[in-house]
Design an enzyme around this catalytic site. Sequence first.
Site, short mmCIF file in Angstrom:
data_model
loop_
_atom_site.label_atom_id
_atom_site.label_comp_id
_atom_site.label_asym_id
_atom_site.label_seq_id
_atom_site.Cartn_x
_atom_site.Cartn_y
_atom_site.Cartn_z
N HIS A 134 -48.81 3.89 -13.12
CA HIS A 134 -47.63 4.36 -13.85
C HIS A 134 -46.72 3.16 -14.16
CE1 HIS A 134 -45.02 7.49 -15.40
NE2 HIS A 134 -44.05 6.67 -15.05
N ALA A 135 -46.38 3.01 -15.43
CA ALA A 135 -45.65 1.83 -15.87
C ALA A 135 -44.30 1.69 -15.17
CB ALA A 135 -45.42 1.89 -17.38
N ARG A 149 -32.75 11.54 -15.74
CA ARG A 149 -32.51 10.28 -16.46
C ARG A 149 -33.25 10.22 -17.80
NH1 ARG A 149 -34.92 6.22 -12.01
NH2 ARG A 149 -33.29 7.31 -10.85
N TYR A 150 -34.44 10.78 -17.85
CA TYR A 150 -35.22 10.70 -19.10
C TYR A 150 -34.69 11.69 -20.13
CZ TYR A 150 -38.30 8.18 -15.94
OH TYR A 150 -38.81 7.30 -15.01
N HIS A 191 -43.46 11.30 -11.01
CA HIS A 191 -42.11 11.20 -10.46
C HIS A 191 -41.84 12.17 -9.30
CE1 HIS A 191 -42.31 9.54 -14.46
NE2 HIS A 191 -41.24 8.84 -14.21
N ARG A 248 -55.20 18.24 -11.50
CA ARG A 248 -54.32 19.03 -10.63
C ARG A 248 -54.94 19.37 -9.28
NH1 ARG A 248 -52.69 18.67 -15.36
NH2 ARG A 248 -50.46 18.79 -15.89
N GLU A 278 -40.32 -0.68 -21.00
CA GLU A 278 -40.27 -1.44 -19.75
C GLU A 278 -39.44 -2.71 -19.91
OE1 GLU A 278 -41.04 -0.07 -17.14
OE2 GLU A 278 -42.15 1.59 -18.03
N TRP A 325 -42.14 26.30 -10.78
CA TRP A 325 -42.51 25.24 -11.73
C TRP A 325 -42.93 25.86 -13.06
CZ3 TRP A 325 -42.19 20.08 -12.35
CH2 TRP A 325 -43.07 19.44 -13.22
O1 X8Z Z 1 -41.84 7.08 -16.35
C1 X8Z Z 1 -41.54 6.67 -17.45
C2 X8Z Z 1 -41.56 5.17 -17.74
C3 X8Z Z 1 -41.25 4.37 -16.55
S1 X8Z Z 1 -39.60 4.48 -16.06
C4 X8Z Z 1 -42.92 4.79 -18.24
N1 X8Z Z 1 -41.24 7.54 -18.45
C5 X8Z Z 1 -41.27 8.97 -18.24
C6 X8Z Z 1 -42.66 9.48 -18.00
O2 X8Z Z 1 -43.62 8.75 -18.25
O3 X8Z Z 1 -42.82 10.63 -17.59
C7 X8Z Z 1 -40.84 7.18 -19.79
C8 X8Z Z 1 -40.63 8.47 -20.51
C9 X8Z Z 1 -40.70 9.57 -19.49
ZN ZN Z 2 -38.32 3.63 -17.41
#
Ligand code: X8Z
Ligand code: ZN
Length: 611
Positions: A352-353, A519-520, A510, A185, A383, A482
């Site tokens: 980050h994936a 979205r999640y 994000h 952080r 993914e 937050w």
């Molecule tokens: O960011 C993601 C994916 C890529 S769209 C790995 N996710 C969120 C995160 O990691 O915070 C998937 C679940 C939530």
């Molecule tokens: Zn995703």
Amino acid sequence: IKGQSMLNHKRTLIAALVSVSLMGCGESTTQTEAKPQLTAQDAKQFLQQAQNDIAKMQVPAAHAEWSYATNINFDTAAVSAYFNEVLSTKVANLAKEAAKFNDVDVDADTRRQLDLLKNSLTMPPPADAAKAERLAKIGSDLSAMYGSGEYCSEDGTCKSLVEMSSEMATLRDADKLLEYWTGWREVSKPMAGLYAEQVSLANEGASELGFENVSALWRGKYDMPADEFPKELDRLWTQVEPFYESLHCHVRAKLGEHYGEDVVPQDKPIPAHLLGNMWAQSWGNIYDIVKPQQEMKVPDVTGALVEQGYDEIAMVKQAESFFSSLGFEELPDTFWERSMFQKPEGRDVQCHASAWDLDDKDDLRIKMCIQKTGEEFNVIHHELGHNYYQRAYKDQPLLYRGSANDGFHEAIGDTIALSITPKYLKQINLIDEIPDASNDIGMLMQVALDKIAFIPFGLMVDQWRWKVMSGEVTPEQYNQLWWELREKYQGVMAPVERSADAFDPGAKYHVPANVPYTRYFLAHILQFQFHKALCDIAGDEGPLNRCSIYGSEEAGKALNEMLEMGMSQPWQNALETLTGSPQMDASTIADYFAPLKTWLDEQNATRQCGW
Ligand code: X8Z
Ligand code: ZN
């Protein structure tokens, strides 16, 4: 012919635009009659041209973005920021033009495309070129700060986020956990000022597009009035909340037993560094602490992957083969040649994936720093779900190439991963025997720690951003808000007092990357609805948590029918196509976890729950 129609179209538009000023001197009463009217045909031509223009620019922009994300340096940053600015300015201009057709009588399809175009940007640039450039630069700087961030301890050793995350999964030393938690952080502290500046620039852009602010723009993407959407989220959250509270209660009690009640007070939110995850967003890694006392067999996917010598590619191939078993075409050779599966040596990358479609043809890729764990095996399926969705809607008109609502995109791969059941793991020889039903509480607990624990986190991130973007809170209050929301929704708290310069939201990918997060939340509801529908189609009659759709071409076909639709219809129709109902509904979650809920309530009977 294309050039000709563009000229005609431009003439019409310009005529409409300048008519008032041209006729300004004289008979004002006749102005409206004299003004050439835009027609439905003009709207269609405009959309055709707009989509051609965007398509042309999108491809090089995507290559620039890929180059940057897989190799963060001064030059790739400059090029990606440039393309970002040019493309988003182009789209903003087109969005403004689209508004000229607001009062033109057009067919439903044309109206939908115009609306999608107006709503399409995430961080709209202001018309002022210097401001647009600044907005793009901030976006790229924030992203670099996150991507190249690391924590260096007093002895001089530095760790990346991937390294710390992977240690935190199994680390059970509260002090060391706290060190990583606070260390990461530090990376986001310098983001605070830039973030606030970015908010005000994007709000300027949003207001030029006719939105009250970015919050209204983001909430307006769900085929319902922007102010209705938060109510829809509340409704869904109310369905899940009692179950979350039961899980929270049990987890807090177990953490209290493990770390002592001085570290985990039993009447307060849970300190956020103890949940096996940097953001306390999913808790699967602390299964060992919270598992039922009674011995339960739960597949150890991490152990099996390691034991069987799976490398990163083998993990991805295995995930691909699941999709193939449903009838989806194999990934193209270029996927294997161009993807990034591992963190490369000697350069910074955005670990980050993510999943990419570079050209809307078949240049699909993923970018991940794959760890050989069961958790990451799930992320690979996540993914690939994006990639197969992208491929399924690639023949739609450009403005329809996207997720029915953004939760759908995030739910597809997760839906498939819900089918990674013991039955499936045995089929692919990752485990030797299928544990019998007496072990289900353990397995349900494992899934709940990943999925149910996530839901309030998935909700709170944008509750924060909406308030930030709408100016309801000032930059000085960003961090405090937050933590208020973290406490309110998740029942977790900062383990130590946060300093005045902390910007903890920036420690979550994000936020600096400006990826909306609701979205999640939606995906975590939808994936259970999808899973149930697909299990029904596959003819699996057992309990949902034991169902795997592996090998069911019928299920694959039904899924693909929804994916192919892209955004061509309201998401309610897409949902109905697969599930038979147009409503998002968390009651499938309640069904899936019903035995665990009963078990948790027994465990919690003598505990004081809540925070
Ligand atoms: O960011 C993601 C994916 C890529 S769209 C790995 N996710 C969120 C995160 O990691 O915070 C998937 C679940 C939530
Ligand atoms: Zn995703």
